[in-house]
Enzyme design. Structure first.
Site, PDB file in Angstrom:
ATOM      1  CG  ASP A   1       0.539  -2.877   6.410  1.00 53.06           C
ATOM      2  OD1 ASP A   1      -0.459  -3.047   7.138  1.00 53.06           O
ATOM      3  OD2 ASP A   1       0.539  -2.145   5.406  1.00 53.06           O
TER       4      ASP A   1
ATOM      5  CE  LYS B   1      -8.031  -1.354   6.126  1.00 55.18           C
ATOM      6  NZ  LYS B   1      -7.784   0.027   5.976  1.00 55.18           N
TER       7      LYS B   1
ATOM      8  CG  HIS C   1      -1.921   0.933   1.417  1.00 54.48           C
ATOM      9  ND1 HIS C   1      -1.687   2.257   1.716  1.00 54.48           N
ATOM     10  CD2 HIS C   1      -3.268   0.798   1.306  1.00 54.48           C
ATOM     11  CE1 HIS C   1      -2.861   2.887   1.788  1.00 54.48           C
ATOM     12  NE2 HIS C   1      -3.823   2.033   1.537  1.00 54.48           N
TER      13      HIS C   1
ATOM     14  CD  GLN D   1      -6.872  -4.903   4.141  1.00 53.47           C
ATOM     15  OE1 GLN D   1      -7.835  -5.623   4.401  1.00 53.47           O
ATOM     16  NE2 GLN D   1      -7.009  -3.617   3.878  1.00 53.47           N
TER      17      GLN D   1
END
Lengths: 408, 137
Positions: free
Chosen positions: A202, A228, A125, A205
């Site tokens: 990271d 999230k 990202h 997700q």
């Protein structure tokens, strides 16, 4: 599977927004990779905080301040245990994933020297690219990119080649927000440590789709966003190994992060407060704790395996559509699917799906280098959470077919 | 010939015939398929208005004191809305384009396409149409 199980219907009923109608149609929310919806208990926690607890934390002698401080620090402990960290001092509250990466890039980056190498991957990202470009420019570091294969899997042979004694840090996504690829982070971490390199994961997700244990992973940093994982926006977490965090200079200056200030010299507070300047997002932290409690109250193993089944069903139905291209076909995938149909612009399909009540994302998903790799301008992305149903997938497929009939 | 206001009223009437959003968009898509394109070989970077979601190319001509526009987009819905805008702006005096209110987009419920957050290049296109017209005042 051709029917949504009852336990999913029960879970779903705890998310009030899912009963919303848009343009007179039932909302089908398939934009969970962008943000997840909030269960009632998180929403109620936010209300009760502002109704009966609101005050500033850490410095107040009065009752409300002590209650709020206790709740905020309890949330930190809860998060610490949830991700398998051993110490509260290793849990830094941030604004979100982006903020966490910027903190490490700025602060840990200060310790790096000219010629040191940072590795990222081709599927990152923008928020895991740009902070490294900034620090690389400032400190004359070299930023290298691990390539990927056509199916969206990381090229591990290239990773092995790129890894060397010069590598000081690998900053890599656990799961690609565009492709859904689950990266072999355990292997990456193990190999990196042989060369003395640190690893930042990271987890934006991955935190909401599986169990994370930072101690077992042995990663050096792990970052994620509260919104999230069914919590509020504006709060996130940076996990860092204590010794590493101790060695790093402060990121921002201000209140709460100091021990003693004079005009000649300032000494800094201990961890985690050294990295938490200013009044924090108090309710953000507390409500993130509530979101974690919610997750603990449900059978996550069952929920996560249902998400996979939902993805398989959606992919199977999508593949029946003419000229369908699925972008990202890694063997190990999380519950999102990126696709294009023929030469039709994703924006056109997304606009028509929206008018039929379906929320998906279109565009480059903040991964422009990845779009360049696949030579496309964007994709449509449907991303699922465990509160989505089989029937919603059917509605989505029917709406997609109707959209395509107008556009072709 | 219809005035700037009348042209807009006519579009609003056309759209009033449909209750369903999909029917409105069907009309936009059909218009997008109809309007003259700028072929890829004729496109250049000066004409490009970059949006996050879709891209727009705009070419203007000034003839006999009137403005004419040729535009294109990589997304068909964007192109259809361009078609609507061109219907209204084409053959108008530069003063009209700069000063008169553009109200039909909001009245037919397409204002989301002209919002800064939509980032489809349309807002930038209208701005550039006005800037081009301003050169001739």
């Amino acid at each position: 599977m051709n029917q949504t199980p009852d336990y999913i219907k029960e879970l779903r009923s705890q998310f009030p927004i899912l009963k919303t109608k848009v343009y007179g149609k039932d909302l089908v929310y398939f934009d969970n990779a962008a943000t997840t919806q909030k269960p009632l208990q998180v929403i109620e926690r936010i209300q009760s905080y502002y109704t009966s607890e609101n005050s500033n934390i850490h410095r107040g002698v009065h009752h409300l301040s002590q209650v709020a401080t206790q709740d905020y620090e309890d949330a930190r402990k809860l998060i610490q245990k949830h991700i398998g960290s051993n110490k509260e001092s290793e849990i830094i509250f941030t604004k979100g994933t982006t903020d966490g990466i910027n903190l490490v890039a700025s602060s840990y980056g200060e310790l790096l020297k000219e010629g040191d190498e940072i590795l990222i991957s081709a599927m990152e990202h923008h928020s895991n690219i740009v902070p490294w470009q900034l620090i690389a420019q400032k400190k004359n570091l070299s930023l290298k990119v691990i390539p990927i294969h056509e199916n969206g899997e990381l090229n591990m042979a290239s990773f092995d080649e790129l890894l060397s004694e010069k590598t000081k840090l690998i900053s890599i996504t656990h799961i690609s927000n565009t492709l859904g690829t689950i990266n072999p982070i355990k292997e990456i971490i193990k190999k990196a440590h042989i060369f003395g390199a640190k690893v930042l994961i990271d987890g934006a997700q991955s935190i909401q789709h599986g169990e994370i244990n930072v101690s077992e992973l042995d990663c050096d940093f792990f970052v994620f966003s509260g919104h999230k994982i069914f919590g509020p926006t504006g709060i996130g977490v940076l996990y860092g190994k204590e010794a590493l965090l101790e060695s790093m200079p402060p990121y921002q200056g201000g209140g709460d992060m100091i021990k003693r200030v004079s005009f000649d010299h300032t000494s800094f507070n201990e961890l985690p407060f050294k990295f938490e300047a200013g009044t924090p997002n108090i309710i953000g932290g507390i409500a993130l704790g509530t979101a974690i409690k919610f997750l603990k109250s449900i059978d996550t193993e069952q929920a996560f395996s249902y998400e996979k089944a939902l993805l398989n069903y959606a992919e199977q139905e999508l593949k029946k559509i003419d000229e369908m291209t699925i972008i990202g076909t890694a063997t190990e995938k999380t519950s999102l699917v990126s696709f294009n149909v023929g030469q039709i612009h994703p924006f056109d399909i997304g606009t028509l799906l929206d008018k039929q009540g379906i929320a998906v994302r279109t565009g480059h998903h903040c991964t422009q280098p990845l779009m360049d790799f696949f030579k496309i301008s964007g994709t449509l992305r449907a991303s699922f959470a465990f509160y989505n149903t089989i029937e919603e997938v059917d509605v989505f497929i029917a709406a997609l077919k109707r959209s395509l009939s107008l556009l072709k | 010939m219809s005035t700037f206001i009348e042209k807009q009223e006519a579009i609003i009437e056309d759209f009033d015939l449909f209750d369903d959003w999909m029917e409105k968009y069907e009309m936009i898509i059909d218009l997008g398929k109809e309007i003259r394109s700028i072929s890829e070989s004729q496109r250049n970077d000066d004409q490009l208005i970059e949006g996050c979601q879709s891209r727009v190319w705009l070419r203007t001509e000034y003839k006999d004191s009137l403005m004419y526009f040729f535009a294109d987009s990589d997304a068909i819905i964007t192109k259809g809305i361009i078609g609507l805008l061109i219907k209204v702006f084409d053959g108008e005096k530069p003063e009209t384009i700069v000063k008169e209110e553009l109200f039909f987009i909001k009245r037919i419920g397409l204002q989301e396409h002209l919002s800064p957050t939509r980032a489809n290049g349309l807002l930038g296109m209208v701005k550039r149409m006005k800037m081009e017209a301003l050169k001739h005042i």
